[in-house]
Design a protein around this motif. Structure first.
Motif, PDB file in Angstrom:
ATOM      1  N   THR A 180      -4.076  -1.748 -91.205  1.00  0.00           N
ATOM      2  CA  THR A 180      -4.893  -1.638 -92.428  1.00  0.00           C
ATOM      3  C   THR A 180      -6.198  -2.447 -92.044  1.00  0.00           C
ATOM      4  OG1 THR A 180      -5.090  -2.602 -94.808  1.00  0.00           O
ATOM      5  CG2 THR A 180      -3.700  -3.797 -93.252  1.00  0.00           C
ATOM      6  N   THR A 185      -8.550  -3.295 -94.716  1.00  0.00           N
ATOM      7  CA  THR A 185      -9.007  -4.197 -96.199  1.00  0.00           C
ATOM      8  C   THR A 185      -7.680  -4.413 -96.910  1.00  0.00           C
ATOM      9  OG1 THR A 185      -9.820  -2.461 -97.246  1.00  0.00           O
ATOM     10  CG2 THR A 185     -11.467  -3.764 -96.014  1.00  0.00           C
ATOM     11  N   THR A 212      -5.315  -2.592 -98.483  1.00  0.00           N
ATOM     12  CA  THR A 212      -4.805  -1.804 -99.592  1.00  0.00           C
ATOM     13  C   THR A 212      -3.435  -1.340 -98.768  1.00  0.00           C
ATOM     14  OG1 THR A 212      -7.220  -1.038 -99.573  1.00  0.00           O
ATOM     15  CG2 THR A 212      -5.337   0.332-100.875  1.00  0.00           C
ATOM     16  N   ALA A 213      -3.268  -0.850 -97.482  1.00  0.00           N
ATOM     17  CA  ALA A 213      -2.128  -0.208 -97.065  1.00  0.00           C
ATOM     18  C   ALA A 213      -0.892  -1.329 -97.164  1.00  0.00           C
ATOM     19  CB  ALA A 213      -2.188   0.157 -95.441  1.00  0.00           C
ATOM     20  N   SER A 235      -4.089   3.011 -92.889  1.00  0.00           N
ATOM     21  CA  SER A 235      -5.246   3.641 -93.404  1.00  0.00           C
ATOM     22  C   SER A 235      -6.024   4.062 -92.240  1.00  0.00           C
ATOM     23  CB  SER A 235      -6.517   2.627 -94.191  1.00  0.00           C
ATOM     24  OG  SER A 235      -6.631   1.541 -93.211  1.00  0.00           O
ATOM     25  N   THR A 236      -7.105   4.631 -92.519  1.00  0.00           N
ATOM     26  CA  THR A 236      -8.231   5.437 -91.296  1.00  0.00           C
ATOM     27  C   THR A 236      -9.499   4.856 -91.369  1.00  0.00           C
ATOM     28  OG1 THR A 236      -6.936   7.319 -91.210  1.00  0.00           O
ATOM     29  CG2 THR A 236      -9.130   7.547 -90.488  1.00  0.00           C
ATOM     30  N   THR A 267     -11.901  13.678 -90.897  1.00  0.00           N
ATOM     31  CA  THR A 267     -10.954  12.909 -90.424  1.00  0.00           C
ATOM     32  C   THR A 267     -10.140  12.223 -91.355  1.00  0.00           C
ATOM     33  OG1 THR A 267     -12.746  11.036 -90.739  1.00  0.00           O
ATOM     34  CG2 THR A 267     -12.811  12.236 -88.477  1.00  0.00           C
ATOM     35  N   CYS A 288      -7.407  11.066 -93.397  1.00  0.00           N
ATOM     36  CA  CYS A 288      -6.206  10.378 -92.983  1.00  0.00           C
ATOM     37  C   CYS A 288      -5.475  10.669 -91.473  1.00  0.00           C
ATOM     38  CB  CYS A 288      -5.002  10.937 -93.951  1.00  0.00           C
ATOM     39  SG  CYS A 288      -5.106  10.416 -95.658  1.00  0.00           S
TER      40      CYS A 288
HETATM   41  C1  LIG Z   1     -16.332   2.443 -93.146  1.00  0.00           C
HETATM   42  C2  LIG Z   1     -15.216   3.150 -93.474  1.00  0.00           C
HETATM   43  C3  LIG Z   1     -14.771   4.348 -92.749  1.00  0.00           C
HETATM   44  C4  LIG Z   1     -13.632   5.034 -93.111  1.00  0.00           C
HETATM   45  N1  LIG Z   1     -13.382   6.166 -92.392  1.00  0.00           N
HETATM   46  C5  LIG Z   1     -12.464   7.139 -92.886  1.00  0.00           C
HETATM   47  C6  LIG Z   1     -11.970   8.223 -92.210  1.00  0.00           C
HETATM   48  O1  LIG Z   1     -12.514   8.597 -91.143  1.00  0.00           O
HETATM   49  N2  LIG Z   1     -11.025   8.895 -92.767  1.00  0.00           N
HETATM   50  C7  LIG Z   1     -10.414   8.645 -93.995  1.00  0.00           C
HETATM   51  O2  LIG Z   1      -9.347   9.437 -94.502  1.00  0.00           O
HETATM   52  N3  LIG Z   1     -10.739   7.581 -94.508  1.00  0.00           N
HETATM   53  C8  LIG Z   1     -11.444   6.852 -94.170  1.00  0.00           C
HETATM   54  N4  LIG Z   1     -11.769   5.649 -95.081  1.00  0.00           N
HETATM   55  C9  LIG Z   1     -11.363   5.476 -96.227  1.00  0.00           C
HETATM   56  C10 LIG Z   1     -10.053   4.248 -95.877  1.00  0.00           C
HETATM   57  O3  LIG Z   1      -9.188   4.855 -94.935  1.00  0.00           O
HETATM   58  C11 LIG Z   1      -9.342   4.042 -97.443  1.00  0.00           C
HETATM   59  O4  LIG Z   1     -10.515   3.431 -98.170  1.00  0.00           O
HETATM   60  C12 LIG Z   1      -8.482   3.287 -97.481  1.00  0.00           C
HETATM   61  O5  LIG Z   1      -7.499   3.163 -98.592  1.00  0.00           O
HETATM   62  C13 LIG Z   1      -8.547   1.761 -96.843  1.00  0.00           C
HETATM   63  O6  LIG Z   1      -7.149   1.011 -96.661  1.00  0.00           O
HETATM   64  P1  LIG Z   1      -6.972  -0.431 -96.160  1.00  0.00           P
HETATM   65  O7  LIG Z   1      -7.637  -1.199 -97.165  1.00  0.00           O
HETATM   66  O8  LIG Z   1      -5.738  -0.438 -95.995  1.00  0.00           O
HETATM   67  O9  LIG Z   1      -7.865  -0.361 -94.771  1.00  0.00           O
HETATM   68  C14 LIG Z   1     -13.037   4.782 -94.565  1.00  0.00           C
HETATM   69  C15 LIG Z   1     -13.385   3.788 -95.239  1.00  0.00           C
HETATM   70  C16 LIG Z   1     -14.529   2.993 -94.667  1.00  0.00           C
HETATM   71  C17 LIG Z   1     -14.974   1.746 -95.678  1.00  0.00           C
END
Ligand SMILES: Cc1cc2nc3c(=O)[nH]c(=O)nc-3n(C[C@H](O)[C@H](O)[C@H](O)COP(=O)(O)O)c2cc1C
Length: 153
Positions: A11, A13, A15-16, A58-59, A101, A103
């Motif tokens: 993760t 931020t 969320t995961a 996450s991605t 891209t 997920c």
């Molecule tokens: C800078 C940035 C880049 C991201 N790139 C992708 C991506 O390439 N593909 C995708 O599916 N989601 C992308 N996301 C969305 C995150 O994966 C999604 O918001 C996820 O819920 C964040 O979870 P986390 O808080 O566990 O990291 C991106 C988000 C941000 C802020």
């Protein structure tokens, strides 16, 4: 059945990690205790035959695995472990705004586990943040279905 269930979290931020907690609660309510581990310091040696794993990731970037999961997947390809006794599921968090891209980190972990012989239970769930629905709200239902499939596997 499996010896144990571990939820491995990648993760940026947090969320995961919230999703992992929901999954663990849902599994616990069904009589299966699951341990949540952030991937930060994990290597392939965490993966034991007879156990089951849920990858919760996450991605970021250009379809990349979050920073805290990079070392783990790199270690997998270095170690080339035999995962043929392992079952796993994937909860992928992403955003369909990044349609090329979407997920992708979930796909990368899935490909790595497949490559080393692990058996996926159920389909990869791909949460789309652009819908506004919280991934935590999908997690419990997914976990209950996943557990039923695991028990039947
Ligand atoms: C800078 C940035 C880049 C991201 N790139 C992708 C991506 O390439 N593909 C995708 O599916 N989601 C992308 N996301 C969305 C995150 O994966 C999604 O918001 C996820 O819920 C964040 O979870 P986390 O808080 O566990 O990291 C991106 C988000 C941000 C802020």
């Amino acid at each position: 059945m499996v010896d144990q269930i571990k939820i491995l979290v990648s993760t940026m931020t947090g969320t995961a990690e919230l999703v992992a907690e929901e999954i663990a609660d849902a599994l616990s309510a069904k009589g299966e205790e699951a341990e949540i581990l952030l991937m930060d310091d994990l290597g392939a040696d965490i993966l034991k035959n007879g156990a089951a794993y849920i990858i919760c990731t996450s991605t970021y970037g250009q379809g990349d695995i979050p920073d805290n999961g990079q070392a783990f997947i790199n270690n997998l390809s270095l170690a080339s472990p035999d995962l043929s006794g392992i079952k796993y599921g994937v909860f992928a968090l992403g955003d369909l705004t990044y349609d090329q891209t979407f997920c992708n980190a979930g796909n990368l972990f899935d490909a790595a586990f497949q490559k080393y012989g692990a058996t996926r239970v159920g389909d990869i769930i791909r949460h789309d943040a652009s819908t506004g629905e919280l991934p935590e709200d999908q997690a419990a239902e997914w976990a209950e279905e996943w557990l039923e499939k695991l028990r039947a596997a």
